[in-house]
Motif scaffolding. Structure first.
Motif, mmCIF file in Angstrom:
data_model
loop_
_atom_site.group_PDB
_atom_site.id
_atom_site.type_symbol
_atom_site.label_atom_id
_atom_site.label_comp_id
_atom_site.label_asym_id
_atom_site.label_seq_id
_atom_site.Cartn_x
_atom_site.Cartn_y
_atom_site.Cartn_z
ATOM 1 N N ASN A 117 52.540 88.940 4.275
ATOM 2 C CA ASN A 117 53.284 89.920 5.065
ATOM 3 C C ASN A 117 54.566 90.314 4.332
ATOM 4 O OD1 ASN A 117 53.894 87.034 5.902
ATOM 5 N ND2 ASN A 117 55.724 88.128 6.586
ATOM 6 N N PHE A 118 55.248 91.321 4.869
ATOM 7 C CA PHE A 118 56.533 91.740 4.315
ATOM 8 C C PHE A 118 57.655 90.995 5.036
ATOM 9 C CE2 PHE A 118 53.710 95.509 4.197
ATOM 10 C CZ PHE A 118 53.588 95.632 2.827
ATOM 11 N N GLU A 119 58.742 90.746 4.312
ATOM 12 C CA GLU A 119 59.962 90.251 4.966
ATOM 13 C C GLU A 119 60.663 91.438 5.612
ATOM 14 O OE1 GLU A 119 61.414 86.696 4.240
ATOM 15 O OE2 GLU A 119 59.236 86.682 4.328
ATOM 16 N N ALA A 151 60.374 97.415 0.192
ATOM 17 C CA ALA A 151 59.672 96.360 0.925
ATOM 18 C C ALA A 151 59.806 95.068 0.119
ATOM 19 C CB ALA A 151 58.202 96.706 1.123
ATOM 20 N N VAL A 152 60.051 93.986 0.852
ATOM 21 C CA VAL A 152 60.224 92.680 0.221
ATOM 22 C C VAL A 152 59.123 91.761 0.721
ATOM 23 C CG1 VAL A 152 61.754 90.674 0.000
ATOM 24 C CG2 VAL A 152 62.725 92.981 0.101
ATOM 25 N N CYS A 153 58.520 91.017 -0.198
ATOM 26 C CA CYS A 153 57.566 89.976 0.161
ATOM 27 C C CYS A 153 58.120 88.679 -0.404
ATOM 28 C CB CYS A 153 56.202 90.292 -0.450
ATOM 29 S SG CYS A 153 54.955 89.021 -0.131
ATOM 30 N N ASN A 154 57.733 87.555 0.199
ATOM 31 C CA ASN A 154 58.225 86.269 -0.274
ATOM 32 C C ASN A 154 57.060 85.392 -0.715
ATOM 33 O OD1 ASN A 154 59.623 83.918 -0.775
ATOM 34 N ND2 ASN A 154 60.893 84.070 1.058
ATOM 35 N N TYR A 155 57.031 85.074 -2.002
ATOM 36 C CA TYR A 155 56.117 84.053 -2.516
ATOM 37 C C TYR A 155 56.887 83.335 -3.616
ATOM 38 C CZ TYR A 155 52.020 81.622 -4.287
ATOM 39 O OH TYR A 155 51.131 80.652 -4.666
ATOM 40 N N ILE A 156 57.174 82.091 -3.437
ATOM 41 C CA ILE A 156 58.051 81.309 -4.313
ATOM 42 C C ILE A 156 59.491 81.793 -4.156
ATOM 43 C CG2 ILE A 156 58.526 80.461 -6.643
ATOM 44 C CD1 ILE A 156 55.520 80.831 -7.232
#
Lengths: 192, 250
Positions: A117-119, A151-156
């Motif tokens: 998902n997006f932050e 758009a920001v996504c979070n992985y690591i």
């Protein structure tokens, strides 16, 4: 007519399939005049940054893409090539966005593969889309966040899932493989 | 947060979906394109198509099938079965597949993994491993589970990743078709040994089996066939259940 940039990167066909499903005619081409005259240009790709940039330069496509005036959408490797530089093969990229592309570090599974998902998600591509929606990612390198991040996504760590500057748009995820939400994002671009 | 993936697998024979029990008895389970569309609509996260007779029979029907699937569905899919060369991969990818899986052909000639990864990227190469516990060790089997090799599953996974595989699809032959749950121990052994996504396959019979997979192992995906084909557990019901178990699901 929508033009899809033809170069030495894979997975271009699935973008055309997605456009077909949406009822848009498209052409896969590396002809500068066709790219310049298209209503919109999509710059997709799955591949390696250094060999992709070498191919684009050798064929004069780097200048063509940079000088396009109509809406342009980079997808996955396309987004990374539109940034300033990439750690993949220590590559100087197109520099449309000032962001740097880095390799994911740490003990986590790489690539970042699957639905996330997006932050946060704003800007023209995300009209009528909530940040909690999921889209499909496959990548080992990411663009840092910056002033053009929409758009920001979070992985690591947080990274740019999408960028937008003037007529240039880019998505790190694959809208063409992201079911209904991806289709809506593509539609938002096509209706700009 | 990255979501755990639910992946229906469609075994393909002569252009039809089939399902074997313990790799042997085969039942017809419908038209692959129709099933693929249904699964995509229901919320499947990816699809896997395995041409189970491809090593023996002609393959042109598979390429046509891949083209039809790619035109119709909007989620990623992997195609495997009888891929022996970079040329085979080129045809499947050109037809619209996102990834390919190799199994027997990679055991026979491990360099194939590197050749494919070099041309299409590691993210495109799924190493499918069929494994069976022989009382002491998890050994690798090839040719649709008909032939035992000298390889151990964990060692082969590590070697495959070092050669360029970007994902492991692990099938426990002991569990496949039994509906008694996934092989959690070997799945976690593989997860501990490699830093690429691991898809667990074989044995899913009820919703709790997926919960156990995702709570006790680091597998990022669970794959199943018959429970979806015969609608024993509809995908939306499975996903709703997993959400109530606080598992990260799309």
């Amino acid at each position: 007519m929508i033009a899809i940039v033809k170069y030495n990167a894979g997975n271009i066909r699935s973008v055309q399939n997605a456009l077909n499903r949406l009822g848009y005619e498209s052409i896969i081409t590396d002809d500068p005049s066709l790219l310049r005259s298209a209503d919109k240009v999509i710059f997709p790709g799955v591949g390696e940054a250094n060999s992709a940039m070498r191919y684009l330069r050798a064929n004069g496509l780097d200048e063509v893409i940079r000088s396009l005036k109509q809406p342009v959408l980079g997808i996955c490797l396309g987004l990374q090539l539109m940034c300033e530089s990439s750690e993949e093969g220590n590559t100087t990229c197109l520099g449309i966005f000032p962001n740097k592309v880095k390799r994911f570090q740490g003990d986590a599974i790489i690539p970042h593969m699957g639905w996330n998902n997006f932050e946060e998600a704003g800007g023209s591509l995300f009209k009528n889309i909530a940040p909690s929606e999921n889209v499909y990612f496959v990548h080992s390198f990411y663009a840092e966040t910056g002033q053009y991040t929409t758009a920001v996504c979070n992985y690591i760590q947080p990274f740019s899932a999408a960028l937008e500057k003037d007529n240039f748009y880019a998505a790190q995820f694959h809208p063409e493989k992201s079911a209904d939400i991806g289709t809506l994002i593509l539609k938002n671009f096509l209706e700009l | 947060m990255l979501k755990k993936r639910i992946i229906p697998c469609l075994d393909i024979q002569n252009g039809r979906t089939v399902k074997g029990i313990n790799f042997v008895e085969i039942r017809d389970a419908g038209d692959p394109v129709e099933l693929a569309k249904k699964y995509a609509k229901e919320g499947a996260d990816e699809l896997v198509f395995l041409d189970i007779t491809a090593t023996i029979e002609k393959r042109d029907t598979l390429v046509e099938l891949v083209e039809r699937v790619a035109a119709e569905i909007d989620i990623p899919f992997t195609v495997g079965g009888g891929i022996n060369s970079v040329d085979d991969v080129r045809r499947i990818i050109a037809a619209g597949a996102d990834k390919i899986s190799v199994n027997s052909s990679a055991v026979k000639r491990p360099e194939l993994i590197t050749e494919i990864a070099d041309e299409f990227g590691s993210q495109c190469v799924v190493l499918a491993i069929d494994t069976k516990f022989n009382g002491n060790d998890w050994k690798v089997y090839v040719k649709g589970g008909r032939e035992e090799t000298a390889l151990y599953a964990v060692d082969w996974a590590v070697q495959g990743v070092s050669l360029g595989a970007g994902e492991i699809l692990l099938t426990s032959m002991n569990n496949d078709g039994t509906k008694g749950g996934f092989a959690l121990d070997i799945t976690q052994s593989i997860c501990n040994a490699v830093k690429v996504p691991v898809i667990a396959s074989g044995g899913a019979g009820k919703e709790e089996d997926f919960r156990d997979l995702f709570t006790t192992t680091d597998a990022t995906a669970g794959l199943a066939a018959s429970i979806f084909h015969y609608n024993e557990i509809p995908i939306p019901q499975l996903k709703d259940y997993l959400k109530t178990q606080l598992i990260s699901i799309r």
